[in-house]
Scaffold this motif. Structure first.
Motif, PDB file in Angstrom:
ATOM      1  N   LEU A  67     -33.253  71.189 -29.503  1.00  0.00           N
ATOM      2  CA  LEU A  67     -32.423  70.035 -29.166  1.00  0.00           C
ATOM      3  C   LEU A  67     -33.048  68.737 -29.671  1.00  0.00           C
ATOM      4  O   LEU A  67     -32.347  67.836 -30.148  1.00  0.00           O
ATOM      5  CB  LEU A  67     -32.194  69.967 -27.657  1.00  0.00           C
ATOM      6  CG  LEU A  67     -31.467  71.158 -27.019  1.00  0.00           C
ATOM      7  CD1 LEU A  67     -31.126  70.859 -25.566  1.00  0.00           C
ATOM      8  CD2 LEU A  67     -30.219  71.535 -27.787  1.00  0.00           C
ATOM      9  N   LEU A  68     -34.362  68.626 -29.590  1.00  0.00           N
ATOM     10  CA  LEU A  68     -35.035  67.458 -30.138  1.00  0.00           C
ATOM     11  C   LEU A  68     -34.775  67.341 -31.636  1.00  0.00           C
ATOM     12  O   LEU A  68     -34.542  66.240 -32.155  1.00  0.00           O
ATOM     13  CB  LEU A  68     -36.547  67.549 -29.881  1.00  0.00           C
ATOM     14  CG  LEU A  68     -37.000  67.332 -28.430  1.00  0.00           C
ATOM     15  CD1 LEU A  68     -38.428  67.839 -28.256  1.00  0.00           C
ATOM     16  CD2 LEU A  68     -36.912  65.852 -28.053  1.00  0.00           C
ATOM     17  N   SER A  69     -34.772  68.487 -32.321  1.00  0.00           N
ATOM     18  CA  SER A  69     -34.533  68.470 -33.771  1.00  0.00           C
ATOM     19  C   SER A  69     -33.108  68.041 -34.095  1.00  0.00           C
ATOM     20  O   SER A  69     -32.827  67.618 -35.225  1.00  0.00           O
ATOM     21  CB  SER A  69     -34.812  69.851 -34.375  1.00  0.00           C
ATOM     22  OG  SER A  69     -33.761  70.774 -34.084  1.00  0.00           O
ATOM     23  N   GLN A  70     -32.215  68.148 -33.102  1.00  0.00           N
ATOM     24  CA  GLN A  70     -30.823  67.745 -33.289  1.00  0.00           C
ATOM     25  C   GLN A  70     -30.571  66.313 -32.813  1.00  0.00           C
ATOM     26  O   GLN A  70     -29.424  65.882 -32.711  1.00  0.00           O
ATOM     27  CB  GLN A  70     -29.897  68.715 -32.540  1.00  0.00           C
ATOM     28  CG  GLN A  70     -30.018  70.156 -32.999  1.00  0.00           C
ATOM     29  CD  GLN A  70     -29.714  70.327 -34.472  1.00  0.00           C
ATOM     30  OE1 GLN A  70     -28.631  69.979 -34.945  1.00  0.00           O
ATOM     31  NE2 GLN A  70     -30.676  70.849 -35.232  1.00  0.00           N
ATOM     32  N   GLY A  71     -31.639  65.616 -32.508  1.00  0.00           N
ATOM     33  CA  GLY A  71     -31.522  64.219 -32.122  1.00  0.00           C
ATOM     34  C   GLY A  71     -31.360  63.960 -30.640  1.00  0.00           C
ATOM     35  O   GLY A  71     -31.165  62.812 -30.229  1.00  0.00           O
ATOM     36  N   ILE A  72     -31.462  64.990 -29.812  1.00  0.00           N
ATOM     37  CA  ILE A  72     -31.335  64.803 -28.366  1.00  0.00           C
ATOM     38  C   ILE A  72     -32.617  64.175 -27.828  1.00  0.00           C
ATOM     39  O   ILE A  72     -33.724  64.656 -28.108  1.00  0.00           O
ATOM     40  CB  ILE A  72     -31.062  66.150 -27.663  1.00  0.00           C
ATOM     41  CG1 ILE A  72     -29.740  66.746 -28.152  1.00  0.00           C
ATOM     42  CG2 ILE A  72     -31.051  65.968 -26.149  1.00  0.00           C
ATOM     43  CD1 ILE A  72     -28.526  65.900 -27.845  1.00  0.00           C
ATOM     44  N   ASP A  73     -32.459  63.115 -27.043  1.00  0.00           N
ATOM     45  CA  ASP A  73     -33.636  62.463 -26.475  1.00  0.00           C
ATOM     46  C   ASP A  73     -33.509  62.247 -24.969  1.00  0.00           C
ATOM     47  O   ASP A  73     -34.260  61.488 -24.369  1.00  0.00           O
ATOM     48  CB  ASP A  73     -33.914  61.133 -27.182  1.00  0.00           C
ATOM     49  CG  ASP A  73     -32.773  60.129 -27.024  1.00  0.00           C
ATOM     50  OD1 ASP A  73     -31.769  60.452 -26.352  1.00  0.00           O
ATOM     51  OD2 ASP A  73     -32.887  59.018 -27.585  1.00  0.00           O
ATOM     52  N   GLN A  74     -32.525  62.937 -24.340  1.00  0.00           N
ATOM     53  CA  GLN A  74     -32.410  62.890 -22.888  1.00  0.00           C
ATOM     54  C   GLN A  74     -31.923  64.245 -22.386  1.00  0.00           C
ATOM     55  O   GLN A  74     -31.079  64.892 -23.024  1.00  0.00           O
ATOM     56  CB  GLN A  74     -31.512  61.755 -22.430  1.00  0.00           C
ATOM     57  CG  GLN A  74     -30.186  61.627 -23.147  1.00  0.00           C
ATOM     58  CD  GLN A  74     -29.352  60.452 -22.634  1.00  0.00           C
ATOM     59  OE1 GLN A  74     -29.715  59.745 -21.684  1.00  0.00           O
ATOM     60  NE2 GLN A  74     -28.198  60.252 -23.241  1.00  0.00           N
ATOM     61  N   PHE A  75     -32.473  64.655 -21.252  1.00  0.00           N
ATOM     62  CA  PHE A  75     -32.286  66.019 -20.761  1.00  0.00           C
ATOM     63  C   PHE A  75     -32.007  66.015 -19.258  1.00  0.00           C
ATOM     64  O   PHE A  75     -32.613  65.250 -18.503  1.00  0.00           O
ATOM     65  CB  PHE A  75     -33.546  66.856 -21.015  1.00  0.00           C
ATOM     66  CG  PHE A  75     -33.907  66.987 -22.468  1.00  0.00           C
ATOM     67  CD1 PHE A  75     -33.492  68.080 -23.209  1.00  0.00           C
ATOM     68  CD2 PHE A  75     -34.666  66.005 -23.095  1.00  0.00           C
ATOM     69  CE1 PHE A  75     -33.827  68.201 -24.552  1.00  0.00           C
ATOM     70  CE2 PHE A  75     -35.002  66.110 -24.440  1.00  0.00           C
ATOM     71  CZ  PHE A  75     -34.579  67.207 -25.171  1.00  0.00           C
ATOM     72  N   LEU A  76     -31.087  66.909 -18.855  1.00  0.00           N
ATOM     73  CA  LEU A  76     -30.808  67.161 -17.443  1.00  0.00           C
ATOM     74  C   LEU A  76     -31.090  68.633 -17.194  1.00  0.00           C
ATOM     75  O   LEU A  76     -30.394  69.503 -17.708  1.00  0.00           O
ATOM     76  CB  LEU A  76     -29.349  66.824 -17.116  1.00  0.00           C
ATOM     77  CG  LEU A  76     -28.860  67.146 -15.700  1.00  0.00           C
ATOM     78  CD1 LEU A  76     -29.718  66.462 -14.643  1.00  0.00           C
ATOM     79  CD2 LEU A  76     -27.392  66.748 -15.539  1.00  0.00           C
ATOM     80  N   ASP A  77     -32.139  68.900 -16.419  1.00  0.00           N
ATOM     81  CA  ASP A  77     -32.608  70.261 -16.170  1.00  0.00           C
ATOM     82  C   ASP A  77     -32.168  70.673 -14.769  1.00  0.00           C
ATOM     83  O   ASP A  77     -32.733  70.214 -13.768  1.00  0.00           O
ATOM     84  CB  ASP A  77     -34.135  70.310 -16.312  1.00  0.00           C
ATOM     85  CG  ASP A  77     -34.689  71.713 -16.237  1.00  0.00           C
ATOM     86  OD1 ASP A  77     -33.908  72.670 -16.043  1.00  0.00           O
ATOM     87  OD2 ASP A  77     -35.922  71.869 -16.374  1.00  0.00           O
ATOM     88  N   LEU A  78     -31.153  71.552 -14.700  1.00  0.00           N
ATOM     89  CA  LEU A  78     -30.600  71.993 -13.418  1.00  0.00           C
ATOM     90  C   LEU A  78     -31.300  73.263 -12.952  1.00  0.00           C
ATOM     91  O   LEU A  78     -31.485  74.201 -13.723  1.00  0.00           O
ATOM     92  CB  LEU A  78     -29.107  72.256 -13.553  1.00  0.00           C
ATOM     93  CG  LEU A  78     -28.241  71.064 -13.971  1.00  0.00           C
ATOM     94  CD1 LEU A  78     -26.794  71.509 -14.175  1.00  0.00           C
ATOM     95  CD2 LEU A  78     -28.321  69.953 -12.941  1.00  0.00           C
ATOM     96  N   GLY A  79     -31.670  73.296 -11.680  1.00  0.00           N
ATOM     97  CA  GLY A  79     -32.431  74.432 -11.184  1.00  0.00           C
ATOM     98  C   GLY A  79     -33.792  74.481 -11.836  1.00  0.00           C
ATOM     99  O   GLY A  79     -34.274  75.535 -12.235  1.00  0.00           O
ATOM    100  N   SER A  80     -34.417  73.313 -11.932  1.00  0.00           N
ATOM    101  CA  SER A  80     -35.636  73.150 -12.728  1.00  0.00           C
ATOM    102  C   SER A  80     -36.843  73.864 -12.151  1.00  0.00           C
ATOM    103  O   SER A  80     -37.793  74.177 -12.876  1.00  0.00           O
ATOM    104  CB  SER A  80     -35.954  71.657 -12.870  1.00  0.00           C
ATOM    105  OG  SER A  80     -35.968  71.021 -11.599  1.00  0.00           O
ATOM    106  N   GLY A  81     -36.841  74.111 -10.848  1.00  0.00           N
ATOM    107  CA  GLY A  81     -37.953  74.834 -10.249  1.00  0.00           C
ATOM    108  C   GLY A  81     -39.168  73.962 -10.011  1.00  0.00           C
ATOM    109  O   GLY A  81     -39.132  72.733 -10.127  1.00  0.00           O
ATOM    110  N   ILE A  82     -40.270  74.615  -9.689  1.00  0.00           N
ATOM    111  CA  ILE A  82     -41.518  73.936  -9.372  1.00  0.00           C
ATOM    112  C   ILE A  82     -42.258  73.606 -10.661  1.00  0.00           C
ATOM    113  O   ILE A  82     -42.324  74.436 -11.572  1.00  0.00           O
ATOM    114  CB  ILE A  82     -42.376  74.817  -8.448  1.00  0.00           C
ATOM    115  CG1 ILE A  82     -41.681  74.927  -7.087  1.00  0.00           C
ATOM    116  CG2 ILE A  82     -43.787  74.274  -8.296  1.00  0.00           C
ATOM    117  CD1 ILE A  82     -42.296  75.914  -6.150  1.00  0.00           C
TER     118      ILE A  82
END
Length: 266
Positions: A67-82
């Motif tokens: 995703l970074l290689s596709q230009g994404i610079d913001q992330f929402l991690d659902l069920g991210s855990g510990i």
């Protein structure tokens, strides 16, 4: 009891947590005796569970880097855990120090540890939120303050949807998140499956299910076709929805019965 000062009062130390068991499988230290007992019981049935957890973490790393290689610079991690080694913000900010990350989890211990870990990181936050309630997550003030929904976002649901039964309408929840994302956003999913598992292994799996029934996150494994259906309305990128270890493979991860894929919103 192990009731440390940082443990939220709502945590039931007599009941295992799927998130804390996953932390144990990854070699983390943010778990309690009840979690270790349940995790060890799973390992007695399936000795490869620690390898499976590491393979899922490896997919997370590969997906974030893609995703970074596709230009994404913001992330929402659902069920991210510990928080353990190899978190999204570590991967993303190593490549792009300006990357922004929101972690959301229903498990209070996961949120407490994430909040402590991110105390000095102004571009990453953790909230207590249930992915099954998209409006609550998407409307959260910290989420809106950290992420710009007018720009593409990387939405991550790694090793979490197999804890959401059909009765909780996961397809509708994913559709709500998808609709809230700007064009050019991506959705990354990994999900456990019984595909290709022998009858003996399925019987063992039923024993594992019984252990997870003791947690607040019963295990619901799905077929490859069912996992692919979660990408409705998205353009699935190569190599498609495939066995997890085969998705843009870059190491010799343990094979696990799981599927993974990444879809792009046009």
């Amino acid at each position: 009891m192990e009731q440390a000062s940082w443990v939220p009062s709502s945590v039931d130390l007599d009941r295992p947590s799927a998130a804390r068991m996953y932390d144990y499988f990854l070699g983390g230290s943010h778990n309690f005796a009840v979690d270790r007992e349940a995790a060890k019981a799973v390992e007695q049935i399936f000795p490869g569970m620690s390898g499976a957890a590491r393979a899922n973490r490896s997919f997370l790393r590969r997906a974030v880097r893609y995703l970074l290689s596709q230009g994404i610079d913001q992330f929402l991690d659902l069920g991210s855990g510990i928080p353990t080694v190899g978190n999204v913000h570590e991967i993303a900010q190593q490549s792009n120090p300006a990357a922004r990350v929101v972690y959301a989890d229903v498990e209070p211990v996961a949120v407490a540890h994430s909040t402590a870990l991110l105390a000095d990181n102004p571009l990453a936050v953790a909230i207590q939120g249930d992915l099954r309630d998209p409006d609550s997550v998407l409307g959260n003030e910290e989420v809106r303050a950290t992420l710009d929904f007018d720009r593409p976002i990387g939405l991550l649901m790694v090793a979490v949807l197999h804890f959401v039964p059909d009765s909780d309408e996961p397809h509708q929840a994913i559709a709500r998140y998808r609709d809230a994302l700007a064009p050019g956003s991506f959705v990354a999913i990994s999900h456990g499956s019984w595909d290709g598992v022998s009858q003996d292994e399925q019987r063992s799996g039923e024993k594992v299910n019984a252990i997870y029934q003791r947690t607040d996150s019963p295990l619901v494994l799905r077929s490859g076709d069912e996992v692919a259906a979660f990408f409705a309305g998205l353009d699935v990128v190569e190599p498609g929805v495939v066995p997890l270890s085969d998705w843009r493979k870059d190491s010799d991860d343990a094979f696990i019965n799981a599927y993974a894929g990444v879809g792009r919103k046009a």
